[in-house]
Write an enzyme that holds these catalytic residues in place. Structure first.
Site, short mmCIF file in Angstrom:
data_model
loop_
_atom_site.label_atom_id
_atom_site.label_comp_id
_atom_site.label_asym_id
_atom_site.label_seq_id
_atom_site.Cartn_x
_atom_site.Cartn_y
_atom_site.Cartn_z
CB ALA A 163 59.65 -5.07 49.61
N GLY A 181 62.48 -6.98 54.07
CA GLY A 181 63.18 -5.87 53.60
C GLY A 181 63.49 -5.18 55.51
CD GLU A 241 67.05 -7.79 52.31
OE1 GLU A 241 65.26 -6.61 52.16
OE2 GLU A 241 67.50 -7.79 51.46
CD GLU A 258 63.34 -11.28 52.11
OE1 GLU A 258 63.80 -11.91 52.90
OE2 GLU A 258 64.02 -10.11 51.93
C1 3H9 Z 1 60.73 -8.05 51.09
O1 3H9 Z 1 61.27 -7.44 51.68
C2 3H9 Z 1 61.68 -8.18 50.05
C3 3H9 Z 1 63.38 -7.64 49.72
O2 3H9 Z 1 64.52 -8.30 50.60
C4 3H9 Z 1 63.55 -6.51 48.62
C5 3H9 Z 1 62.62 -5.79 48.14
C6 3H9 Z 1 64.08 -5.21 46.95
N1 3H9 Z 1 53.04 -5.94 52.56
O3 3H9 Z 1 49.93 -11.63 58.83
P1 3H9 Z 1 48.57 -10.64 59.42
C7 3H9 Z 1 49.04 -6.99 55.44
S1 3H9 Z 1 59.57 -9.49 50.28
C8 3H9 Z 1 52.06 -6.14 52.31
O4 3H9 Z 1 47.88 -11.15 59.41
P2 3H9 Z 1 49.94 -10.96 61.95
C9 3H9 Z 1 48.84 -8.31 55.71
O5 3H9 Z 1 48.15 -8.65 53.82
C10 3H9 Z 1 58.36 -9.43 52.04
N2 3H9 Z 1 51.06 -6.55 53.46
O6 3H9 Z 1 49.15 -10.53 60.53
C11 3H9 Z 1 47.58 -7.97 56.50
O7 3H9 Z 1 46.81 -7.06 55.38
P3 3H9 Z 1 44.88 -6.90 56.20
C12 3H9 Z 1 59.47 -9.96 53.24
C13 3H9 Z 1 51.48 -7.00 54.60
O8 3H9 Z 1 50.14 -10.40 62.75
C14 3H9 Z 1 48.10 -7.75 57.63
O9 3H9 Z 1 49.27 -6.88 57.46
N3 3H9 Z 1 58.39 -10.07 54.16
C15 3H9 Z 1 52.97 -7.00 54.28
O10 3H9 Z 1 49.69 -12.29 62.31
C16 3H9 Z 1 48.66 -8.17 59.17
O11 3H9 Z 1 49.46 -9.35 58.63
C17 3H9 Z 1 57.12 -10.76 55.07
O12 3H9 Z 1 57.46 -11.79 53.61
C18 3H9 Z 1 53.64 -7.04 53.39
N4 3H9 Z 1 54.79 -7.47 53.66
O13 3H9 Z 1 51.19 -11.29 60.83
C19 3H9 Z 1 56.35 -10.71 55.90
N5 3H9 Z 1 53.04 -8.04 56.30
O14 3H9 Z 1 45.16 -7.13 57.18
C20 3H9 Z 1 54.91 -10.89 55.16
C21 3H9 Z 1 51.57 -8.14 56.33
O15 3H9 Z 1 44.68 -6.47 55.08
N6 3H9 Z 1 54.21 -11.07 56.78
N7 3H9 Z 1 50.96 -7.24 55.27
O16 3H9 Z 1 44.88 -8.11 55.72
C22 3H9 Z 1 54.15 -11.68 58.34
O17 3H9 Z 1 55.43 -12.68 57.65
C23 3H9 Z 1 53.32 -11.70 59.07
O18 3H9 Z 1 51.74 -10.86 57.82
C24 3H9 Z 1 53.68 -10.76 60.07
C25 3H9 Z 1 52.22 -10.36 60.87
C26 3H9 Z 1 54.33 -11.56 60.83
C27 3H9 Z 1 54.92 -9.59 59.90
#
Ligand code: 3H9
Length: 697
Positions: free
Chosen positions: A63, A102, A105, A125
């Site tokens: 999400a 998400g 999911e 999450e």
């Molecule tokens: C969810 O899904 C809820 C659902 O179950 C239910 C809904 C109803 N959103 O980490 P990085 C940005 S909860 C917005 O440096 P990497 C991050 O801020 C979500 N932005 O890169 C950064 O921005 P900036 C569950 C996001 O390659 C840029 O992307 N998902 C999101 O080291 C690059 O990120 C998670 O918890 C996001 N979801 O790692 C995943 N994710 O360039 C969280 C990232 O402006 N994310 N950004 O600073 C991660 O674990 C890592 O970012 C990922 C990439 C592994 C994806």
């Protein structure tokens, strides 16, 4: 048609492509685009099978976290996924990069999943104080069974594609690198074989197998220890259990209720702040993104003690060769022996293989001469805190190291500019302050001197990332950000005991707040002699440093864990602090000697004195530009001192308490107790008068 989600057809396959950099997060535009593209695919009579694939570096990573806390715009994610699952044409999800939250999911709502072997999947999450709220808690157990679903959902850890295949989370793995081609090939196979839609919600065999098992009881019991103080891990278990006790639709409703409870919990706010703060901290204010970064392919370390050895391991762990220089062979052998023992312990726990132990050890070379630093790209000095010695070392490094080598000090308190003055290249000198144990703690406090070049600043931040640390750039002052605030807290904790509190009472207030250990347990770990030496130096320099019962401990050789006795006592083979009546006596004698009549001290006073003194100091640190942003301070405390991430860091926590409340109390303490530490910060006063917060800066 949405720009971020497009539909096109390739032969019999209708292709739905998400293109929303950087990580294809499921913001409103993506959700509505997914629905529109699905409708197009349904209407397209020539499309037999639909394929969901993403552009860029990853499949949908979850999400859009930036939308949390704002009003939800339709369509909601569960309803989008529901529509995909309801499709009467088979939908294939093609996964590359990371399918997270998400994102996974959404893939679970599709009928088939194919992944590149390099891909990872997970439901992280819980790390944001949430639970999977779009069917993850109901669909994952139907594929992977209760235990694995609970493990993944309560830990938030990712699993690789091959393991996901074995668990039934994906249906096929491909070693290719072009996800579109891999997805199309798989979708064609589904079309050619005339495979039916396969809805995860209808699968029951794994549910039957685990129904009535005691796995939920076991998990809850385990979490009592592992997830102390946390809210959402327990809700995750409740939600997964609902998959076993309720029909799918009812289970989805239960998941929603529990998800909303998590969403409203203050822990969600703290954890999301921590997530973004960590990423923001890597972008140093005033440092252009295009600043050149120097190559660091070899490292020198001075000192094979606990710090030097731990620092060396960080580099060897990522394949960078390290040369450690010591004064005496004996110290070198001892240091290298400890490194090997640490690696062997990791191997015993199954974290690395014996082959990795040997590979890493082979990257670490011991030496007794600085001449071996001639070709290294970065040298980190890790000897004990003594300015004269450090200056002598930096003078020698200046003479030996090649031009362009970065000369770093791991000092935790000393003036980087003064250290740099011992060289003819102060622009190459910088602080790299690791936290003990250096191979474990995630923080790297990089300290800029007044002459440190931008290139060197950018390089040490890049080095932090490369060795998997969280780097924060801070300015030069006594103790920098972390220890400067810690010393204020330490002073206050000591005074509280002078006045009538017990060390255990102070520590309990801090651990109740969520710190992994209290002030005094931490002093025992670091060594009582460390603080004693600092106080003595300040006294010798003519400063008025209050006498303390802790000086008595040092004088009686109660130096902490290393002598099995400090503020607490310790038993052989255990690090558990045990209150010691002997210390109570030392404290009582000290009070008598000083003419102090102990008074009853409330937990609230302990909390305010220990925490507000840090906030006031943090505000001064911001005022002076030592930290660029409040979030930098938060990151230092979360990753360097174990401040609970679910409280977002001390400055975020202060914003939640209310700066007006904090200032009022600080002013009161200044009146009642005096001391420079309680002099209200001008920035704190300004923010309160303007009705602003640290987060607004
Ligand atoms: C969810 O899904 C809820 C659902 O179950 C239910 C809904 C109803 N959103 O980490 P990085 C940005 S909860 C917005 O440096 P990497 C991050 O801020 C979500 N932005 O890169 C950064 O921005 P900036 C569950 C996001 O390659 C840029 O992307 N998902 C999101 O080291 C690059 O990120 C998670 O918890 C996001 N979801 O790692 C995943 N994710 O360039 C969280 C990232 O402006 N994310 N950004 O600073 C991660 O674990 C890592 O970012 C990922 C990439 C592994 C994806």
């Amino acid at each position: 048609m949405s720009e971020v989600v497009t539909y096109n057809r390739e032969g019999a396959i209708g292709v739905i492509t998400v293109n929303y950099p950087p990580v294809n997060a499921l913001g409103h535009a993506v959700r509505s685009g997914l629905v529109a593209a699905l409708e197009q695919g349904q209407k397209d009579a020539d499309a037999k099978v639909l394929l969901l694939v993403c552009e860029g570096r990853t499949f949908i990573a979850g999400a859009d976290i930036r939308e949390f806390g704002k009003p939800m715009q339709e369509p909601s994610l569960p309803s989008v996924i529901n529509q995909y699952e309801n499709s009467d044409k088979p939908v294939v999800a093609a996964i590359h990069g990371t399918a997270l939250g998400g994102g996974l999911e959404t893939a679970l709502g599709c009928h088939y999943r194919v992944a590149l072997s390099s891909a990872k999947v997970g439901l992280p999450e819980v790390k944001l104080g949430l639970l999977p709220g779009a069917g993850g808690t109901q669909r994952l157990p139907r594929l992977a069974g209760a235990r694995k679903a609970l493990e993944m959902i309560t830990s938030g850890e990712f699993v690789g594609a091959k393991e996901a295949l074995a668990l039934g989370i994906v249906d096929a793995v491909d070693d290719g690198s072009d996800i579109r081609a891999v997805g199309l090939a798989y979708a064609r196979k589904v079309a050619e074989e005339g495979r039916p839609v396969r809805r995860v919600r209808d699968l029951t065999d794994k549910l039957e197998a685990d129904r009535g098992s005691d796995v939920f009881v076991q998990f809850r019991a385990g979490l009592e220890k592992k997830a102390r103080g946390l809210f959402s891990p327990f809700k995750c278990v409740d939600a997964v259990e609902a998959a076993f006790s309720l029909p799918f639709e009812e289970g989805m409703k239960r998941e929603r209720e529990l998800f909303m409870e998590c969403m409203e919990s203050p822990q969600r706010g703290g954890l999301v702040h921590s997530f973004f703060a960590e990423r923001e901290a890597s972008k140093v204010k005033g440092l252009s993104k295009d600043t050149p970064v120097r190559d660091v392919n070899s490292v020198g370390i001075i000192g094979a003690g606990t710090m030097g050895g731990g620092i060396a391991m960080n580099f060897a762990n990522v394949g960078i060769p390290v040369t450690i220089v010591e004064v005496k062979q004996e110290a070198l052998d001892k240091g290298l022996g400890i490194i090997r023992k640490n690696y062997e312990n990791s191997a015993k726990k199954g974290r690395i293989s014996q082959q990795q132990v040997e590979e890493r050890m082979a990257l670490i070379t011991g030496s007794l001469t600085y001449d071996d630093f001639r070709d290294v790209d970065l040298v980190i000095e890790a000897v004990f805190e003594n300015m004269a010695i450090k200056k002598e070392i930096f003078g020698k490094l200046d003479a030996v190291c090649k031009p362009g080598a970065i000369l770093a000090s791991n000092t935790s308190t000393l003036d980087i500019d003064e250290i740099a003055s011992a060289t003819k290249r102060p622009e190459d000198v910088v602080g790299m302050h690791f936290f003990s144990p250096a191979n474990v703690m995630k923080l790297l406090e990089n300290v800029r001197g007044s002459k440190t070049s931008d290139e060197v600043k950018a390089t040490v931040m890049a080095v932090a990332k490369r060795i998997k640390k969280v780097g924060v750039m801070v300015g030069n002052c006594h103790g920098f950000v972390g220890n400067r605030m810690l010393h204020k807290r330490g002073g206050e904790a000591m005074s509280l005991v002078n006045e009538g509190a017990t060390p255990q009472q102070v520590d309990k207030v801090l651990t109740d707040l969520g710190y992994p250990m209290g002030q005094f347990a931490m002093s025992d770990l670091a060594g009582i002699d460390v603080g004693y030496r600092i106080r003595e130096e300040r006294r010798n320099a003519g400063e008025a440093v209050e006498p303390s019962w802790m000086d008595k401990l040092a004088e009686q050789n109660r130096l902490g864990q290393k002598t099995m006795a400090g503020v607490y006592r310790y038993e052989e083979g255990s690090r558990a602090p045990i209150p010691d009546p002997e210390v109570d006596q030392i404290i009582a004698d000290f009070r008598k000697e000083q003419g102090i009549t102990p008074r009853e001290i409330t937990d609230q006073e302990i909390l305010e004195r220990c925490m507000y003194v840090m906030i006031n100091e943090g505000a001064k640190i911001l005022e002076e530009g030592i930290a660029d942003r409040a979030l930098d301070i938060d990151v230092v405390w979360i990753y360097g001192y174990g401040f609970p991430a679910y409280r977002g860091g001390p400055m975020f926590w202060a914003d939640q308490i209310g700066l007006e409340n904090i200032l009022g109390t600080v002013e009161q303490f200044y009146d009642d107790l005096g001391g420079e530490q309680w002099k209200p910060s001008a920035l704190l006063q300004k923010l309160v008068s303007e009705g602003r917060t640290f987060g607004d800066l």
